[in-house]
Design a protein around this motif. Structure first.
Motif, PDB file in Angstrom:
ATOM      1  N   GLN A  56      -3.534   3.706  -2.209  1.00 50.36           N
ATOM      2  CA  GLN A  56      -3.757   2.744  -3.288  1.00 50.36           C
ATOM      3  C   GLN A  56      -2.972   1.460  -3.024  1.00 50.36           C
ATOM      4  O   GLN A  56      -1.884   1.479  -2.459  1.00 50.36           O
ATOM      5  CB  GLN A  56      -3.342   3.360  -4.633  1.00 50.36           C
ATOM      6  CG  GLN A  56      -3.808   2.579  -5.844  1.00 50.36           C
ATOM      7  CD  GLN A  56      -3.580   3.347  -7.135  1.00 50.36           C
ATOM      8  OE1 GLN A  56      -3.179   4.514  -7.122  1.00 50.36           O
ATOM      9  NE2 GLN A  56      -3.815   2.705  -8.275  1.00 50.36           N
ATOM     10  N   ARG A  57      -3.566   0.367  -3.440  1.00 55.58           N
ATOM     11  CA  ARG A  57      -2.967  -0.967  -3.334  1.00 55.58           C
ATOM     12  C   ARG A  57      -2.249  -1.286  -4.645  1.00 55.58           C
ATOM     13  O   ARG A  57      -2.803  -1.109  -5.732  1.00 55.58           O
ATOM     14  CB  ARG A  57      -4.088  -1.961  -3.057  1.00 55.58           C
ATOM     15  CG  ARG A  57      -3.741  -3.423  -3.033  1.00 55.58           C
ATOM     16  CD  ARG A  57      -5.027  -4.184  -2.714  1.00 55.58           C
ATOM     17  NE  ARG A  57      -4.897  -5.630  -2.816  1.00 55.58           N
ATOM     18  CZ  ARG A  57      -5.914  -6.482  -2.621  1.00 55.58           C
ATOM     19  NH1 ARG A  57      -7.116  -6.004  -2.328  1.00 55.58           N
ATOM     20  NH2 ARG A  57      -5.722  -7.786  -2.741  1.00 55.58           N
ATOM     21  N   LYS A 104       0.426   5.317   0.620  1.00 56.26           N
ATOM     22  CA  LYS A 104      -0.503   6.333   1.123  1.00 56.26           C
ATOM     23  C   LYS A 104       0.298   7.533   1.626  1.00 56.26           C
ATOM     24  O   LYS A 104       1.469   7.395   2.000  1.00 56.26           O
ATOM     25  CB  LYS A 104      -1.380   5.775   2.248  1.00 56.26           C
ATOM     26  CG  LYS A 104      -0.624   5.350   3.489  1.00 56.26           C
ATOM     27  CD  LYS A 104      -1.554   4.864   4.612  1.00 56.26           C
ATOM     28  CE  LYS A 104      -2.128   3.506   4.342  1.00 56.26           C
ATOM     29  NZ  LYS A 104      -2.812   2.937   5.545  1.00 56.26           N
ATOM     30  N   SER A 108      -8.920   7.358   3.304  1.00 54.44           N
ATOM     31  CA  SER A 108      -8.275   6.567   2.245  1.00 54.44           C
ATOM     32  C   SER A 108      -8.029   7.371   0.969  1.00 54.44           C
ATOM     33  O   SER A 108      -7.719   6.797  -0.075  1.00 54.44           O
ATOM     34  CB  SER A 108      -9.100   5.310   1.908  1.00 54.44           C
ATOM     35  OG  SER A 108      -9.162   4.430   3.011  1.00 54.44           O
ATOM     36  N   LEU A 128      -9.316  -1.126   0.062  1.00 53.75           N
ATOM     37  CA  LEU A 128      -8.455  -0.966  -1.111  1.00 53.75           C
ATOM     38  C   LEU A 128      -8.576  -2.206  -1.996  1.00 53.75           C
ATOM     39  O   LEU A 128      -8.041  -3.268  -1.677  1.00 53.75           O
ATOM     40  CB  LEU A 128      -7.004  -0.744  -0.683  1.00 53.75           C
ATOM     41  CG  LEU A 128      -6.765   0.463   0.221  1.00 53.75           C
ATOM     42  CD1 LEU A 128      -5.287   0.569   0.594  1.00 53.75           C
ATOM     43  CD2 LEU A 128      -7.243   1.753  -0.440  1.00 53.75           C
ATOM     44  N   VAL A 181       0.845  -1.187   0.000  1.00 55.21           N
ATOM     45  CA  VAL A 181       0.000   0.000   0.000  1.00 55.21           C
ATOM     46  C   VAL A 181       0.880   1.237   0.000  1.00 55.21           C
ATOM     47  O   VAL A 181       1.874   1.308   0.731  1.00 55.21           O
ATOM     48  CB  VAL A 181      -0.932   0.011   1.233  1.00 55.21           C
ATOM     49  CG1 VAL A 181      -1.727   1.314   1.314  1.00 55.21           C
ATOM     50  CG2 VAL A 181      -1.882  -1.193   1.185  1.00 55.21           C
ATOM     51  N   TYR A 196       0.676  -5.160   2.085  1.00 61.04           N
ATOM     52  CA  TYR A 196      -0.765  -5.416   2.130  1.00 61.04           C
ATOM     53  C   TYR A 196      -0.973  -6.760   2.816  1.00 61.04           C
ATOM     54  O   TYR A 196      -0.552  -7.809   2.307  1.00 61.04           O
ATOM     55  CB  TYR A 196      -1.357  -5.445   0.722  1.00 61.04           C
ATOM     56  CG  TYR A 196      -2.871  -5.531   0.735  1.00 61.04           C
ATOM     57  CD1 TYR A 196      -3.635  -4.396   0.927  1.00 61.04           C
ATOM     58  CD2 TYR A 196      -3.515  -6.751   0.575  1.00 61.04           C
ATOM     59  CE1 TYR A 196      -5.019  -4.456   0.959  1.00 61.04           C
ATOM     60  CE2 TYR A 196      -4.894  -6.835   0.611  1.00 61.04           C
ATOM     61  CZ  TYR A 196      -5.647  -5.688   0.796  1.00 61.04           C
ATOM     62  OH  TYR A 196      -7.019  -5.755   0.847  1.00 61.04           O
TER      63      TYR A 196
END
Length: 300
Positions: free
Chosen positions: A149-150, A138, A145, A207, A136, A178
């Motif tokens: 993004q993943r 961020k 969020s 995500l 991830v 993740y």
């Protein structure tokens, strides 16, 4: 005896989206308080005219952080602000995760990339230290969020561009593996009032693979009640005890996910303006209302 007057701080874009406002307002009025909902950035509102100002849905703070923190400092000289400015300053930047890790709290492994660093080199170093298939990206200052993004490690082109975009904007970046159990188990959010556990909810995974960052004020959430496990409650207690300010705080939300071994890990500690999910726990709005009235009655 004069009724205590409480301001619930929101912002125009968020008022209609804040499901906590109606039940909290009703609970406070039932408990004997006068309530006003005010936009934090409304220059005409007189914060000196309330006994307590409570942050609720000030959800645009991440885009306006210096102004928001200056506002909080100013309001705290005019009335009692919850949570107080020093807590807000610490908690609105996810570098606080490093403080909690140093204090022995089990967090989701976190690596920070600072403006001026090379996005590709930083990501390469991060990936060399984890065997996670996905990760991830961020911003360290962000909410709902947004800009998170993943990404997959197979093709890092988009991830590098994502990191570079944030760095170029002068924003610090947080990289985390993740943890795949979240896809099935979701997040557990544990809500505390005055340091006492109130209730917990399950939040579905936010995500999705292949999705870009949300353009909304916050990402859509799938919320259901949850009975927190013993190990989740113990980690939440450790996290709250590690906050480097005098406590207990009037409100706190501890967001956890589970690692590959099934152990809980702290994802975020929400002390500024978290949703408290009153609709998913009978009596929780009244418990919080009683907490606030007790704060007004106590010496400053």
């Amino acid at each position: 005896m004069q009724r205590p007057r409480i301001a619930l701080a929101s912002v125009a874009a968020a008022r209609a989206l804040d499901d906590d406002l109606p039940p909290l307002e009703a609970a406070l009025r039932e408990a004997g308080a006068e309530v006003v909902i005010a936009d934090w950035d409304d220059p005409a509102f007189d914060w000196r005219g309330v006994d307590l100002a409570l942050l609720r849905s000030t959800w645009d703070y991440a885009e306006r952080l210096p102004g928001f923190l200056a506002w909080a400092e100013r309001v705290a000289t005019q009335t009692r602000l919850l949570n107080p400015p020093d807590v807000l300053r610490w908690n609105t930047d996810k570098h606080y995760l490093a403080d909690l890790e140093r204090a022995g709290v089990a967090i989701v492994p976190s690596t920070f990339v600072e403006p001026g660093m090379d996005a590709k080199a930083a990501l390469d170093a991060f990936l060399a230290g984890t065997d996670a298939n996905e990760f991830v990206v961020k911003p360290s200052v962000g909410a709902g969020s947004r800009d998170a993004q993943r990404h997959g490690r197979v093709d890092c082109t988009r991830a590098i561009a994502h990191i570079a975009r944030l760095l170029d904007a002068g924003r610090s970046v947080l990289l985390q593996p993740y943890l795949e159990r979240v896809d099935e188990h979701g997040e557990t959010a544990l809500i505390h009032f005055d340091g006492v556990f109130s209730h917990a909810i399950r939040k579905g995974p936010l995500l999705r693979r292949g999705d870009g960052p949300t353009d909304a004020l916050f990402a859509a959430e799938d919320i259901t009640p949850r009975v927190a496990s013993t190990d989740e409650r113990e980690l939440a207690t450790r996290a709250l005890a590690a906050i480097p300010f005098a406590g207990p705080l009037a409100y706190a939300r501890v967001d956890l996910i589970h690692d590959a071994d099934g152990a809980p890990r702290l994802l975020e500690l929400e002390l500024a303006e978290p949703s408290l999910f009153f609709a998913h726990a009978a009596g929780s709005a009244r418990r919080f209302a009683d907490t606030l009235l007790a704060r007004i009655a106590a010496p400053a």
